[in-house]
Structures are given as C-alpha cells and as structure tokens.
Design a protein around this motif. Structure first.
Motif, PDB file in Angstrom:
ATOM      1  N   ILE A   1       0.835  -1.206   0.000  1.00  0.00           N
ATOM      2  CA  ILE A   1       0.000   0.000   0.000  1.00  0.00           C
ATOM      3  C   ILE A   1       0.869   1.255   0.000  1.00  0.00           C
ATOM      4  O   ILE A   1       0.650   2.188  -0.780  1.00  0.00           O
ATOM      5  CB  ILE A   1      -0.944  -0.009   1.217  1.00  0.00           C
ATOM      6  N   VAL A   2       1.876   1.273   0.864  1.00  0.00           N
ATOM      7  CA  VAL A   2       2.737   2.452   0.986  1.00  0.00           C
ATOM      8  C   VAL A   2       3.499   2.711  -0.319  1.00  0.00           C
ATOM      9  O   VAL A   2       3.686   3.861  -0.725  1.00  0.00           O
ATOM     10  CB  VAL A   2       3.724   2.269   2.162  1.00  0.00           C
ATOM     11  N   GLN A   3       3.907   1.649  -1.016  1.00  0.00           N
ATOM     12  CA  GLN A   3       4.747   1.798  -2.206  1.00  0.00           C
ATOM     13  C   GLN A   3       4.010   1.381  -3.485  1.00  0.00           C
ATOM     14  O   GLN A   3       4.626   0.997  -4.478  1.00  0.00           O
ATOM     15  CB  GLN A   3       6.014   0.971  -2.016  1.00  0.00           C
ATOM     16  N   ARG A   4       2.700   1.490  -3.490  1.00  0.00           N
ATOM     17  CA  ARG A   4       1.872   0.995  -4.586  1.00  0.00           C
ATOM     18  C   ARG A   4       2.177   1.647  -5.934  1.00  0.00           C
ATOM     19  O   ARG A   4       1.955   1.040  -6.995  1.00  0.00           O
ATOM     20  CB  ARG A   4       0.388   1.172  -4.255  1.00  0.00           C
ATOM     21  N   ALA A   5       2.680   2.865  -5.918  1.00  0.00           N
ATOM     22  CA  ALA A   5       2.948   3.564  -7.178  1.00  0.00           C
ATOM     23  C   ALA A   5       4.035   2.877  -8.004  1.00  0.00           C
ATOM     24  O   ALA A   5       4.125   3.104  -9.216  1.00  0.00           O
ATOM     25  CB  ALA A   5       3.358   5.010  -6.886  1.00  0.00           C
ATOM     26  N   HIS A   6       4.833   2.017  -7.373  1.00  0.00           N
ATOM     27  CA  HIS A   6       5.971   1.398  -8.062  1.00  0.00           C
ATOM     28  C   HIS A   6       5.737  -0.075  -8.401  1.00  0.00           C
ATOM     29  O   HIS A   6       6.645  -0.746  -8.892  1.00  0.00           O
ATOM     30  CB  HIS A   6       7.223   1.533  -7.194  1.00  0.00           C
ATOM     31  N   ILE A   7       4.539  -0.582  -8.161  1.00  0.00           N
ATOM     32  CA  ILE A   7       4.246  -1.994  -8.445  1.00  0.00           C
ATOM     33  C   ILE A   7       4.282  -2.250  -9.955  1.00  0.00           C
ATOM     34  O   ILE A   7       3.711  -1.483 -10.738  1.00  0.00           O
ATOM     35  CB  ILE A   7       2.864  -2.400  -7.893  1.00  0.00           C
ATOM     36  N   GLN A   8       4.948  -3.330 -10.353  1.00  0.00           N
ATOM     37  CA  GLN A   8       4.990  -3.739 -11.758  1.00  0.00           C
ATOM     38  C   GLN A   8       3.883  -4.779 -11.989  1.00  0.00           C
ATOM     39  O   GLN A   8       4.063  -5.968 -11.758  1.00  0.00           O
ATOM     40  CB  GLN A   8       6.369  -4.315 -12.091  1.00  0.00           C
ATOM     41  N   TRP A   9       2.759  -4.312 -12.476  1.00  0.00           N
ATOM     42  CA  TRP A   9       1.556  -5.137 -12.532  1.00  0.00           C
ATOM     43  C   TRP A   9       1.656  -6.278 -13.534  1.00  0.00           C
ATOM     44  O   TRP A   9       0.974  -7.297 -13.396  1.00  0.00           O
ATOM     45  CB  TRP A   9       0.345  -4.261 -12.843  1.00  0.00           C
TER      46      TRP A   9
END
Length: 252
Positions: free
Chosen positions: A73-81
C-alpha cells in the motif's frame, strides 16, 4: 488488567513474550521495507522460538500478510503489474498443490537447495534477462508458491526472481505485492486444512499494526538510500538469508 490481556493470548504465551513478538514485528517490517527481504525469515525464526512447528508457518503467513500488505500500500505507485498477473496466478496454484504435499517431503532438503540456488544467483555472473514471458512467470510463481508451504519464508526467492528490475522501489513494491497475494492464498489454504487462526488473531493483529508502523519508517529511510547502497545491502542480506537456510538444513 493483565488477566484480561492474557485471555486474548494463546494458551501458555506470557504477556512479555507477546510484547516481544509485537516489537520484533516492527523491527523486521522496517528491515524488509528498506531491503525487500530479511524481515520475513527473522520473524520466522522468532516465532519458531515460541510456537511449535505446526503453528509457526500458518501464523507467520498471517503476520507477513499484514507486513507485506502494508508495504504494498505504501509503495503501490511502483508496483509492476505485468509481473503480478502471471507470477501471482502461479503462486496460488503452487500453494494449493504444496499444501497437499507439505507433509511428505523433507524440509531440510528444500532449504538446502534454495540456499545454494540463491548463493549461485547472487554471486555467479549471469546474462541479463530482459524478458521472461507469461509462461516463465507462471512457472516461477508455481514453484515458489509450493515451496513456501514447506519452508515458510520465500521472500528471498521472490526477491531473487525480481532482482533484474532496475529501480529499487519497483523491486520492493512488486515483491511486497506478490508476497501479499502469496500470504492470502496461504491463509485460505491452511484454513481449508483445518488450522484454527482465531486463537492467534488478537496477537497477530497487534503484530500487523506494529509491522505497518515499521513499514512506514523503513519506506522513508529507503527514499534516502542511494541505488548503489541499496544493491549492496540487498546482496548482503540475500546472502545471509541463504547461509541461514543452509545452516538450518544441516543442523536444524
């Protein structure tokens, strides 16, 4: 007051040991948020000092669900979907299959093989892989998900799979998301096989709360760490985790 708190804890677990585990959850989550791994195996070791083996892996999975979920949640902007889809689907399949086989294969054998494999991947020069493809991602997720039902903490294997990502934030965020999915599937599988999570739920919720606070602090520290320093720390911790797996495989 102490009596009321004791009623919320599993039988035989003192308040002081419970508080220690809650504090350990904060520290290990902070470590994992900074270097992507290390905290899961440290938490596994701490739980192993307190609970019997049949309890350690299910409870560990539930605690790590909170830790990994908070980190995602804290680092969700960097998730490689694109990695989440196929690797995650494979993990679910591997966990279901592994849950049905977990009682028949020696844990020490798995730990030794995993430890040696990680050391090889970390220290032996390898060609850079620019694309694995859906089939390879699905297969890796299946194997790692299945192995997790035997050895508990597969963070080093997932991190090793993702180590070719160029940005440390992408690596940590994607690893956290994959491990969250892994932990959810593991909790569902253990519930299906009859594990009574309700007995440990108050303790786990407290550990999840402090784990989230540790994740927030560790994520802030990560933003101040250079890519070069992160990679060195990442390799160092990965090596320590592999050596610990080998030690457990040889000496128990």
């Amino acid at each position: 007051m102490n009596f009321e708190i004791a009623q919320l804890l599993p039988d035989g677990l003192s308040i002081w040991i419970a508080l220690t585990l809650i504090a350990v959850s904060f520290i290990t989550s902070m470590i994992t948020a900074m270097f992507s791994l290390g905290g899961g195996i440290a938490m596994l070791a701490a739980l192993g000092l307190v609970f019997p083996p049949a309890v350690v892996i299910p409870v560990h999975g539930l605690v790590q669900l909170g830790s990994n979920g908070g980190r995602a949640i804290v680092q969700r902007a960097h998730i490689q979907w694109h990695l989440m889809l196929w690797f995650g689907a494979g993990s679910v399949l591997g966990i279901v299959l592994g849950g049905s086989l977990a009682v028949s294969i020696p844990e020490a054998l798995f730990q030794a093989v995993i430890g040696l494999f990680i050391l090889y991947c970390v220290w032996v020069p390898q060609p850079r892989v620019t694309g694995r493809g859906p089939i390879a991602d699905f297969a890796a997720g299946t194997v790692i998900g299945g192995v997790g039902m035997f050895v508990g903490a597969v963070g080093p294997l997932v991190a090793n799979f993702l180590r070719k990502l160029d940005d440390r934030r992408q690596l940590i965020a994607t690893q956290a998301s994959l491990m969250t999915l892994n932990n959810i599937a593991k909790a569902v599988t253990f519930t299906f096989f009859g594990f009574a999570f309700a007995t440990y739920l108050p303790l786990v919720l407290a550990m999840v709360l402090t784990g989230f606070l540790g994740t927030v602090l560790g994520s802030r520290i990560l933003d101040r760490v250079s890519e070069k320093t992160f990679r060195r720390g990442f390799r160092f911790i990965l090596t320590l985790m592999a050596l610990e797996m080998l030690r457990q495989a040889v000496w128990g």
